[in-house]
Design an enzyme around this catalytic site. Sequence first.
Site, PDB file in Angstrom:
ATOM      1  N   GLY A  13       0.752  -1.056  -0.013  1.00  0.00           N
ATOM      2  CA  GLY A  13       0.065   0.032  -0.253  1.00  0.00           C
ATOM      3  C   GLY A  13       0.910   1.233  -0.097  1.00  0.00           C
ATOM      4  O   GLY A  13       1.894   1.216   0.090  1.00  0.00           O
ATOM      5  N   VAL A  15       1.233   3.593   2.362  1.00  0.00           N
ATOM      6  CA  VAL A  15       2.038   3.640   3.775  1.00  0.00           C
ATOM      7  C   VAL A  15       3.247   2.795   3.454  1.00  0.00           C
ATOM      8  O   VAL A  15       4.654   2.894   3.867  1.00  0.00           O
ATOM      9  CB  VAL A  15       1.239   3.786   4.815  1.00  0.00           C
ATOM     10  CG1 VAL A  15       2.291   3.798   6.113  1.00  0.00           C
ATOM     11  CG2 VAL A  15       0.384   4.722   4.768  1.00  0.00           C
ATOM     12  N   SER A  40      -2.403 -10.318  -2.944  1.00  0.00           N
ATOM     13  CA  SER A  40      -0.786 -10.244  -3.332  1.00  0.00           C
ATOM     14  C   SER A  40       0.018 -11.314  -2.950  1.00  0.00           C
ATOM     15  O   SER A  40       1.082 -11.540  -3.494  1.00  0.00           O
ATOM     16  CB  SER A  40      -0.238  -8.825  -2.848  1.00  0.00           C
ATOM     17  OG  SER A  40      -1.230  -7.724  -3.088  1.00  0.00           O
ATOM     18  N   ARG A 122      -6.231   3.159  18.226  1.00  0.00           N
ATOM     19  CA  ARG A 122      -5.774   4.469  18.790  1.00  0.00           C
ATOM     20  C   ARG A 122      -6.529   4.767  20.215  1.00  0.00           C
ATOM     21  O   ARG A 122      -6.041   5.301  21.023  1.00  0.00           O
ATOM     22  CB  ARG A 122      -5.871   5.458  17.794  1.00  0.00           C
ATOM     23  CG  ARG A 122      -4.956   5.379  16.702  1.00  0.00           C
ATOM     24  CD  ARG A 122      -5.100   6.533  16.003  1.00  0.00           C
ATOM     25  NE  ARG A 122      -4.300   6.443  14.497  1.00  0.00           N
ATOM     26  CZ  ARG A 122      -4.452   7.139  13.596  1.00  0.00           C
ATOM     27  NH1 ARG A 122      -5.496   8.006  13.392  1.00  0.00           N
ATOM     28  NH2 ARG A 122      -3.900   6.707  12.529  1.00  0.00           N
ATOM     29  N   CYS A 162      -2.504  11.283  10.595  1.00  0.00           N
ATOM     30  CA  CYS A 162      -1.340  11.955   9.938  1.00  0.00           C
ATOM     31  C   CYS A 162      -1.684  13.659   9.916  1.00  0.00           C
ATOM     32  O   CYS A 162      -0.996  14.345  10.104  1.00  0.00           O
ATOM     33  CB  CYS A 162      -1.449  11.721   8.384  1.00  0.00           C
ATOM     34  SG  CYS A 162      -3.009  11.293   7.675  1.00  0.00           S
ATOM     35  N   GLN A 190      -5.934  18.646   3.252  1.00  0.00           N
ATOM     36  CA  GLN A 190      -5.080  17.328   3.193  1.00  0.00           C
ATOM     37  C   GLN A 190      -4.829  16.701   1.971  1.00  0.00           C
ATOM     38  O   GLN A 190      -5.908  16.868   0.975  1.00  0.00           O
ATOM     39  CB  GLN A 190      -5.897  16.335   4.098  1.00  0.00           C
ATOM     40  CG  GLN A 190      -6.027  16.690   5.492  1.00  0.00           C
ATOM     41  CD  GLN A 190      -6.568  15.738   6.736  1.00  0.00           C
ATOM     42  OE1 GLN A 190      -7.089  16.098   7.609  1.00  0.00           O
ATOM     43  NE2 GLN A 190      -6.548  14.520   6.126  1.00  0.00           N
ATOM     44  N   HIS A 257       0.029  17.709   4.375  1.00  0.00           N
ATOM     45  CA  HIS A 257      -0.928  18.009   4.912  1.00  0.00           C
ATOM     46  C   HIS A 257      -0.639  19.477   5.475  1.00  0.00           C
ATOM     47  O   HIS A 257       0.033  19.702   6.564  1.00  0.00           O
ATOM     48  CB  HIS A 257      -1.658  17.059   5.989  1.00  0.00           C
ATOM     49  CG  HIS A 257      -2.171  15.943   5.486  1.00  0.00           C
ATOM     50  ND1 HIS A 257      -2.598  15.662   4.217  1.00  0.00           N
ATOM     51  CD2 HIS A 257      -2.514  14.757   6.308  1.00  0.00           C
ATOM     52  CE1 HIS A 257      -2.718  14.322   4.119  1.00  0.00           C
ATOM     53  NE2 HIS A 257      -3.128  13.706   5.553  1.00  0.00           N
TER      54      HIS A 257
HETATM   55  P1  NAP Z   1      -3.651   1.497   0.849  1.00  0.00           P
HETATM   56  O1  NAP Z   1      -2.883   2.294  -0.078  1.00  0.00           O
HETATM   57  O2  NAP Z   1      -4.866   1.456   0.483  1.00  0.00           O
HETATM   58  O3  NAP Z   1      -2.784   0.155   1.158  1.00  0.00           O
HETATM   59  C1  NAP Z   1      -3.609  -0.900   1.917  1.00  0.00           C
HETATM   60  C2  NAP Z   1      -2.714  -2.010   2.371  1.00  0.00           C
HETATM   61  O4  NAP Z   1      -3.592  -2.973   3.147  1.00  0.00           O
HETATM   62  C3  NAP Z   1      -2.380  -3.035   1.161  1.00  0.00           C
HETATM   63  O5  NAP Z   1      -1.126  -3.335   1.351  1.00  0.00           O
HETATM   64  C4  NAP Z   1      -3.230  -4.024   0.943  1.00  0.00           C
HETATM   65  O6  NAP Z   1      -2.780  -5.080   0.400  1.00  0.00           O
HETATM   66  C5  NAP Z   1      -3.631  -4.474   2.365  1.00  0.00           C
HETATM   67  N1  NAP Z   1      -4.769  -5.009   2.794  1.00  0.00           N
HETATM   68  C6  NAP Z   1      -6.177  -4.872   2.322  1.00  0.00           C
HETATM   69  N2  NAP Z   1      -7.030  -5.707   2.638  1.00  0.00           N
HETATM   70  C7  NAP Z   1      -6.483  -6.587   3.238  1.00  0.00           C
HETATM   71  C8  NAP Z   1      -6.650  -7.861   3.758  1.00  0.00           C
HETATM   72  N3  NAP Z   1      -8.100  -8.182   3.745  1.00  0.00           N
HETATM   73  N4  NAP Z   1      -5.701  -8.604   4.682  1.00  0.00           N
HETATM   74  C9  NAP Z   1      -4.454  -8.043   4.361  1.00  0.00           C
HETATM   75  N5  NAP Z   1      -4.173  -6.987   3.991  1.00  0.00           N
HETATM   76  C10 NAP Z   1      -4.972  -6.206   3.214  1.00  0.00           C
HETATM   77  O7  NAP Z   1      -3.716   2.284   2.310  1.00  0.00           O
HETATM   78  P2  NAP Z   1      -2.575   3.297   3.002  1.00  0.00           P
HETATM   79  O8  NAP Z   1      -2.638   4.620   2.695  1.00  0.00           O
HETATM   80  O9  NAP Z   1      -1.201   2.849   2.777  1.00  0.00           O
HETATM   81  O10 NAP Z   1      -2.934   3.323   4.409  1.00  0.00           O
HETATM   82  C11 NAP Z   1      -2.691   2.078   5.409  1.00  0.00           C
HETATM   83  C12 NAP Z   1      -3.008   2.262   6.715  1.00  0.00           C
HETATM   84  O11 NAP Z   1      -2.276   3.545   7.262  1.00  0.00           O
HETATM   85  C13 NAP Z   1      -4.520   2.534   6.830  1.00  0.00           C
HETATM   86  O12 NAP Z   1      -4.989   2.119   8.077  1.00  0.00           O
HETATM   87  C14 NAP Z   1      -4.464   4.253   6.936  1.00  0.00           C
HETATM   88  O13 NAP Z   1      -5.582   4.866   7.843  1.00  0.00           O
HETATM   89  C15 NAP Z   1      -3.286   4.468   7.808  1.00  0.00           C
HETATM   90  N6  NAP Z   1      -2.541   5.892   7.468  1.00  0.00           N
HETATM   91  C16 NAP Z   1      -2.364   6.264   6.276  1.00  0.00           C
HETATM   92  C17 NAP Z   1      -1.733   7.711   6.078  1.00  0.00           C
HETATM   93  C18 NAP Z   1      -1.747   8.061   4.787  1.00  0.00           C
HETATM   94  O14 NAP Z   1      -0.961   9.410   4.560  1.00  0.00           O
HETATM   95  N7  NAP Z   1      -1.865   7.510   3.504  1.00  0.00           N
HETATM   96  C19 NAP Z   1      -1.408   8.283   7.189  1.00  0.00           C
HETATM   97  C20 NAP Z   1      -1.495   7.835   8.183  1.00  0.00           C
HETATM   98  C21 NAP Z   1      -2.398   6.624   8.449  1.00  0.00           C
HETATM   99  P3  NAP Z   1      -3.174  -5.375  -1.135  1.00  0.00           P
HETATM  100  O15 NAP Z   1      -2.253  -4.594  -1.979  1.00  0.00           O
HETATM  101  O16 NAP Z   1      -2.888  -6.898  -1.320  1.00  0.00           O
HETATM  102  O17 NAP Z   1      -4.574  -4.932  -1.436  1.00  0.00           O
END
Ligand code: NAP
Length: 366
Positions: A13, A15, A40, A122, A162, A190, A257
């Site tokens: 993903g 992050v 994946s 959290r 974030c 954001q 942000h």
């Molecule tokens: P993302 O791009 O949608 O990535 C999600 C990840 O979770 C992917 O590796 C996905 O794998 C995996 N996943 C989804 N469904 C799953 C399942 N059923 N079983 C196992 N793995 C699964 O999301 P992101 O933006 O990286 O965010 C990840 C987390 O960090 C979230 O909880 C988000 O709230 C938090 N966060 C994000 C940010 C930001 O700026 N983006 C900042 C702070 C916190 P596949 O690729 O195989 O689908």
Amino acid sequence: MKKLPVGILGATGMVGQNYIALLNNHPWFEVSYAAASPRSAGQPYEQAIDGRWHLRETYAPSVGKLTVRDAGDIAAAAAEAKAGNLAFVFSALEMDKDKIIALEDAYAAAGIPVISNASANRWTEDVPMLIAEVNPRHADIIPQQKKRRGWEHGFIAVKPNCSIQSYMTPIWALIQKDYEIKRMIVNTMQAVSGAGYPGVPSLDVLDNIVPYIGGEEEKSEREPLKILGTIEGGIIKNAAAPLISAHCNRVPVSNGHTATVSLEFGAKKPSLEEIKQIWRSFRALPQELALPMAPEVPIIVREEPNRPQPAKDRDVHKAMAVTVGRLRPCNVFDVRFVGLSHNTVRGAAGGGILNAELLKAKGYLG
Ligand code: NAP
């Protein structure tokens, strides 16, 4: 020093990719385990990520060769931990809250510490929500968490949302100098990367602003109170102040942000010059310990009338510093300013790595 082998849950993903890029050549940690969804799992990382690697920086060739595991396969992770190939995991999963809580608990119960970016834990009262410069003392709840849950080696620590990163450290620097903050109004702008990939449809956000991000205003209003809280009776009790009103907006910016913030102080009110001096001289435990991911200067004060700006200021000090500017009197409260931080680095993977470094330095990891 032998590096600690670490895993990334959600490695494919937005992050997760930032974790993998930032851990390339990290002096203390090396990525030995990558897990994601069953979609994946089973593929080499380089194949699973083909066509959806979003960063300019690349990943280490050794990570490209790792076979992606199913994040739900706790037994596989436990076997690697038992063999000494996995010391702890960073959790960057995007799933239903209940499922994330169940998974993170299962990893910790299997003896694998979890440093999480997800919001699911959290609000768990014995889980510290850490910004390394602000509340490193909350790590001291970990022994009580382990004892209560019956976990010998595993534990869970999380980092906050974030969007609050762009003003929490500046606010903490003032509170630490005994300036009470009674009320604040925050307006966030954001970046789209905050919504993960593919995130917000381009036709919704190009040439536009979306004045709603589900759950974000509640997080922005509540999370600071836990971070400013105290450990009492084996749980973290929230601080009573400040009272916060937040407006959260999605804007067509790739990373970074920005928040505009108005503050009302208690009876003791700092001058604008005092505030700038406090911000400029602020240093905390990560700087004292010279942690690898810590910014040398945690708060950068800009004097220009048109800064900070995401495109110009988000990458300063390894994208880990908070940049503030436009500090001026407020007609309704006392002062107002603009804060900026990089959401996927300081606000996500970089902040998670800094928390892990802090926990290692405090003796909780490795
Ligand atoms: P993302 O791009 O949608 O990535 C999600 C990840 O979770 C992917 O590796 C996905 O794998 C995996 N996943 C989804 N469904 C799953 C399942 N059923 N079983 C196992 N793995 C699964 O999301 P992101 O933006 O990286 O965010 C990840 C987390 O960090 C979230 O909880 C988000 O709230 C938090 N966060 C994000 C940010 C930001 O700026 N983006 C900042 C702070 C916190 P596949 O690729 O195989 O689908």
